[in-house]
Design an enzyme around this catalytic site. Structure first.
Site, short mmCIF file in Angstrom:
data_model
loop_
_atom_site.label_atom_id
_atom_site.label_comp_id
_atom_site.label_asym_id
_atom_site.label_seq_id
_atom_site.Cartn_x
_atom_site.Cartn_y
_atom_site.Cartn_z
CD GLN A 200 -2.99 0.96 0.21
OE1 GLN A 200 -3.25 -0.14 -0.24
NE2 GLN A 200 -3.58 2.06 -0.20
CD GLU A 201 2.70 3.68 3.70
OE1 GLU A 201 3.07 4.62 2.99
OE2 GLU A 201 1.96 3.81 4.68
#
Length: 388
Positions: A200-201
């Site tokens: 996600q990052e």
């Protein structure tokens, strides 16, 4: 007689030293005898068009415009967040600020000078008013809005998108799985969750970086790296970056020890990693005030979204104002969805067919420029622009 003379010399020397110390202390407060400060004090209120904190950065259209003014004047901008319009007017009248950087209605303009983008200065602050008028160009407002829109978009993040999973059959999510397994216990999560958060990052790009300064696989801000003991030269190195993120996740989970259920607590820690602990606490306070359960994520998530509305971010129980809640709620949702997909794929050996959107976070997701979020401080000095 000789002894008396020596004592007199010593006493005179002590007096001279004391006088010198007092003089230095008197000159210190504002840098010189004229009282001139290197700060431009901006009076404002929370809101998306005025001022808010986002990933450790000060944002808001009027704030960014005021920042440009301060730079033009060779000063730094200092923020004084007020309760409402009346509070701003009172503080400006008391010389506790330089400019109300909020577009004001005419009913509040008596006794004040309106300049630039309907900002207000005290009518006696003629010098500052003249400087703002000569500086301001209407095109600036559109340019600032365009820059802010870019900073809040995924286009402002430099990263490559790698496969969401290398090999379900081999039980391999990414080439960094060994690090996720190693540091997940420190983060108080399972390794698949840590991998889900990493995707996600950064989409597993070690070189990912954002306009705000977030770096590496877990998008850690430099100041947060300092707090976590991660040397800045190691920000883009996979293992140190993941290890630091694990320490940060542990710290955030410990910050929510009042949530007894570990599964619930994880949602709160992830939300704080993205949006900041103080904003999450504000949502918890709202949930408690309006009949929800402050320790239940489903209830708090609702108020994280509602912190985008004036009725809620101006509520007396809210301390940190406006929040881009949609991003934080989506951040937690997508990590948890991807976590479930990874677990299912690893259990069955089947490929991940992801319905989870590609991460859209624009500035990394480190919730603060340091784990302790700054609180705007109130101005106390006299207005240097006012003509006596």
């Amino acid at each position: 007689m000789r002894l008396t003379s020596e004592i007199l010399v010593i006493l005179l020397t002590l007096c001279a030293c004391t006088s010198h110390v007092k003089k230095e202390a008197y000159e210190a407060p504002w840098g010189d005898e004229s009282g001139e400060s290197d700060e431009l004090i901006m009076l404002t209120i929370y809101g998306p068009e005025t001022y808010y904190e986002y990933h450790g950065r000060d944002m808001g259209t009027n704030y960014m415009l005021c920042e440009q003014l301060a730079e033009h004047l060779g000063k730094s901008v200092r923020i004084d967040v007020c309760k409402d319009t009346a509070d701003m007017i009172q503080r400006l009248s008391a010389d506790e600020g330089d400019v109300i950087a909020v577009p004001m209605s005419k009913k509040y303009q008596k006794g004040f000078t309106v300049v630039a983008n309907n900002w207000v200065v005290n009518e006696k602050s003629g010098e500052l008013a003249d400087k703002i008028r000569s500086w301001y160009n209407p095109k600036m407002l559109a340019e600032v809005k365009q820059r802010q829109q870019y900073q809040l978009s995924v286009a402002s993040v430099t990263r490559r998108v790698f496969p969401v999973m290398l090999s379900a059959g081999k039980g391999q999510i990414s080439q960094y799985d060994a690090y996720f397994r190693k540091y997940a216990p420190m983060a108080l999560v399972d390794w698949v969750l840590l991998a889900s958060q990493c995707y996600q990052e950064s989409c597993f790009d070690t070189k990912a970086h954002s306009w705000a300064g977030a770096c590496g696989l877990m998008q850690i801000m430099p100041a947060t790296a300092d707090h976590l003991g991660l040397p800045r030269e190691q920000l883009f190195q996979p293992e140190p970056n993941i290890a630091a993120a694990a320490r940060y996740m542990r710290e955030l989970q410990m910050a929510f020890q009042d949530i007894n259920n570990p599964k619930e607590r994880l949602h709160f820690a992830l939300a704080a990693y993205n949006g900041g602990t103080n904003h999450v606490r504000d949502a918890m306070a709202l949930a408690g005030k309006y009949g929800g359960v402050a320790q239940r994520w489903a209830d708090v998530r609702r108020y994280i979204l509602l912190l985008q509305e004036p009725r809620y971010y101006n509520d007396p129980v809210v301390k940190s104002g406006y929040m881009r809640g949609t991003e934080t709620a989506s951040y937690v949702d997508q990590i948890m969805q991807r976590h479930e997909q990874y677990r299912r794929a690893l259990a069955t050996g089947t490929k991940v067919v992801s319905a989870v959107k590609t991460p859209q976070s624009s500035a990394g997701s480190d919730g603060a420029i340091s784990p302790i979020e700054a609180t705007p401080h109130r101005a106390t000095k006299k207005n240097k622009w006012r003509k006596e």
